[in-house]
Design a protein around this motif. Structure first.
Motif, PDB file in Angstrom:
ATOM      1  N   TYR A   1     -13.930  -3.795   2.800  1.00 37.86           N
ATOM      2  CA  TYR A   1     -12.487  -3.738   2.612  1.00 37.86           C
ATOM      3  C   TYR A   1     -11.837  -3.331   3.933  1.00 37.86           C
ATOM      4  O   TYR A   1     -12.330  -2.460   4.645  1.00 37.86           O
TER       5      TYR A   1
ATOM      6  N   THR B   1      -7.898  -3.944   6.540  1.00 43.86           N
ATOM      7  CA  THR B   1      -6.562  -4.494   6.732  1.00 43.86           C
ATOM      8  C   THR B   1      -6.573  -5.361   7.971  1.00 43.86           C
ATOM      9  O   THR B   1      -7.200  -5.009   8.978  1.00 43.86           O
TER      10      THR B   1
ATOM     11  N   ARG C   1      -3.901  -6.974   3.357  1.00 50.17           N
ATOM     12  CA  ARG C   1      -5.101  -6.374   2.785  1.00 50.17           C
ATOM     13  C   ARG C   1      -6.153  -7.438   2.552  1.00 50.17           C
ATOM     14  O   ARG C   1      -5.841  -8.555   2.130  1.00 50.17           O
TER      15      ARG C   1
ATOM     16  N   VAL D   1      -4.041 -12.258  -5.819  1.00 48.09           N
ATOM     17  CA  VAL D   1      -3.310 -11.049  -6.183  1.00 48.09           C
ATOM     18  C   VAL D   1      -4.298 -10.089  -6.824  1.00 48.09           C
ATOM     19  O   VAL D   1      -5.001 -10.440  -7.780  1.00 48.09           O
ATOM     20  N   TYR D   2      -4.372  -8.865  -6.275  1.00 46.66           N
ATOM     21  CA  TYR D   2      -5.211  -7.827  -6.874  1.00 46.66           C
ATOM     22  C   TYR D   2      -4.408  -7.190  -8.003  1.00 46.66           C
ATOM     23  O   TYR D   2      -3.498  -6.395  -7.788  1.00 46.66           O
ATOM     24  N   GLU D   3      -4.732  -7.570  -9.228  1.00 51.10           N
ATOM     25  CA  GLU D   3      -3.886  -7.244 -10.374  1.00 51.10           C
ATOM     26  C   GLU D   3      -3.722  -5.755 -10.642  1.00 51.10           C
ATOM     27  O   GLU D   3      -2.622  -5.320 -10.997  1.00 51.10           O
TER      28      GLU D   3
ATOM     29  N   ARG E   1      -3.183  -3.330  -8.781  1.00 54.70           N
ATOM     30  CA  ARG E   1      -2.105  -2.749  -7.980  1.00 54.70           C
ATOM     31  C   ARG E   1      -0.999  -3.756  -7.676  1.00 54.70           C
ATOM     32  O   ARG E   1      -0.044  -3.422  -6.975  1.00 54.70           O
ATOM     33  N   GLY E   2      -1.119  -4.962  -8.134  1.00 55.42           N
ATOM     34  CA  GLY E   2      -0.113  -5.969  -7.866  1.00 55.42           C
ATOM     35  C   GLY E   2       0.028  -6.281  -6.389  1.00 55.42           C
ATOM     36  O   GLY E   2       1.123  -6.561  -5.906  1.00 55.42           O
ATOM     37  N   GLU E   3      -1.087  -6.240  -5.643  1.00 54.68           N
ATOM     38  CA  GLU E   3      -1.051  -6.425  -4.199  1.00 54.68           C
ATOM     39  C   GLU E   3      -1.570  -7.808  -3.807  1.00 54.68           C
ATOM     40  O   GLU E   3      -2.550  -8.301  -4.384  1.00 54.68           O
ATOM     41  N   LEU E   4      -0.914  -8.366  -2.802  1.00 56.27           N
ATOM     42  CA  LEU E   4      -1.424  -9.595  -2.199  1.00 56.27           C
ATOM     43  C   LEU E   4      -2.642  -9.252  -1.363  1.00 56.27           C
ATOM     44  O   LEU E   4      -2.642  -8.267  -0.618  1.00 56.27           O
ATOM     45  N   GLN E   5      -3.695 -10.025  -1.468  1.00 60.21           N
ATOM     46  CA  GLN E   5      -4.869  -9.797  -0.636  1.00 60.21           C
ATOM     47  C   GLN E   5      -5.520 -11.124  -0.288  1.00 60.21           C
ATOM     48  O   GLN E   5      -5.295 -12.146  -0.950  1.00 60.21           O
TER      49      GLN E   5
END
Length: 323
Positions: A51, A53, A65, A94-96, A98-102
């Motif tokens: 993982y 950035t 991310r 989308v990492y569900e 956290r609702g984050e684009l990755q």
């Protein structure tokens, strides 16, 4: 009968359904993508997944991310490090939770060094040419310090680790804290000033400069020329314990001794009281044995002389016989 919903009313999504729909739209719109940037905060989990950035290589504030799962990470033929410039290939998702684009990374290859790492190498080469990192400059730490100084932030977990280690190993050693921020633009001048304060006050025998782990940006204050020169100029021997074992800063090269972690720095700065007492007991035993043997031998000779003096009549009788 209830009125039928208006045809113009917006569709009401559930959160999970909306994120799933966004993920599907991204996959359909972009498919496989390639993107270049600088690594930051790279970590490899026990599972083998990686993982990190990806920062914009041109210095813009944009970040992305990324997740690289074990199967793809196993194909890497180099060791990624913070500040390195890379080209990634993968798919947007989308990492569900956290609702984050990755970006789910399928492959990574080096694309030249990043800006920060280039600065690191240039400054390292210049300071090395000046002799600031020469082995001949390194001093041995005092074997039994009476007082140890610590340069770090009062809010840092590293301070707690160092104080706990010193209290456990050497409760008799006095600790003096010289507080300074360890991250951000104010950190370099504050760290240099704290090191200079310790030198001016001359109240400690060893100085620990430390902070916990982080990304290359988080640790950058310890690559600042002002901090490096302050460590090199310190009349007090310096132990540097910055980050984790794999983190290397220019402060490490300038210090008299590098420790892999703040806790290890405390262990190197002050010997264990218990071990020191055990060594004293062993030395006392080694001194006691030959002394006891010598005293026993003298005692036997005294006993022999005492026996002779205790029978003067026998000596007189022997004298008469010889006459």
């Amino acid at each position: 009968m209830a009125d039928a919903p208006s045809a113009s009313a917006p569709q009401v999504w559930g959160v999970a359904a909306l994120l799933l729909a966004i993920g599907d739209a991204l996959a359909a719109r972009f498919g496989a993508v390639a993107v270049a940037g600088e690594l930051s905060g790279f970590s490899r989990a026990p599972s083998g997944h990686c993982y990190f950035t990806l920062k914009d290589a041109d210095g813009d504030a944009a970040t992305l991310r990324c997740a690289m799962f074990r199967r793809a990470a196993a194909l890497l033929d180099f060791v990624p490090r913070d500040g390195q410039r890379v080209t990634l290939r993968g798919r947007l998702a989308v990492y569900e939770p956290r609702g984050e684009l990755q970006l789910v990374v399928e492959s990574m290859r080096p694309a030249g060094e990043g800006t920060l790492y280039e600065q690191f190498l240039r400054l390292k080469a210049r300071l090395e040419a000046e002799g600031l990192f020469d082995a001949s400059r390194k001093r041995a730490l005092p074997r039994f310090p009476r007082a140890v100084g610590v340069v770090t932030s009062l809010a840092a977990a590293a301070l707690h680790d160092v104080l706990s280690a010193l209290a456990r190993r050497a409760p008799h050693v006095r600790v003096v804290v010289y507080p300074a921020p360890v991250q951000g633009p104010d950190a370099p001048p504050a760290l240099a000033a704290a090191i200079a304060t310790a030198a001016r006050r001359a109240e400690v025998d060893t100085l620990i400069v430390c902070r916990g782990g982080g990304s290359l940006e988080d640790l950058w204050a310890f690559n600042d020329e002002r901090v490096v020169r302050a460590i090199a100029a310190s009349p007090i021997p310096v132990v540097c314990g910055v980050g984790h074992e794999t983190d290397v800063t220019l402060a490490d090269f300038a210090a008299d001794l590098r420790a892999p972690t703040p806790t290890a720095a405390a262990e190197l700065a002050a010997p264990s009281q218990r071990q020191a007492l055990e060594q004293l007991d062993a030395l006392a035993l080694r001194l006691h044995r030959p002394l006891r043997r010598t005293l026993d031998a003298h005692a036997q000779r005294l006993d022999q002389r005492a026996l002779q003096l205790a029978r003067p009549s026998a000596l007189l009788a022997a004298h008469r016989q010889r006459q």
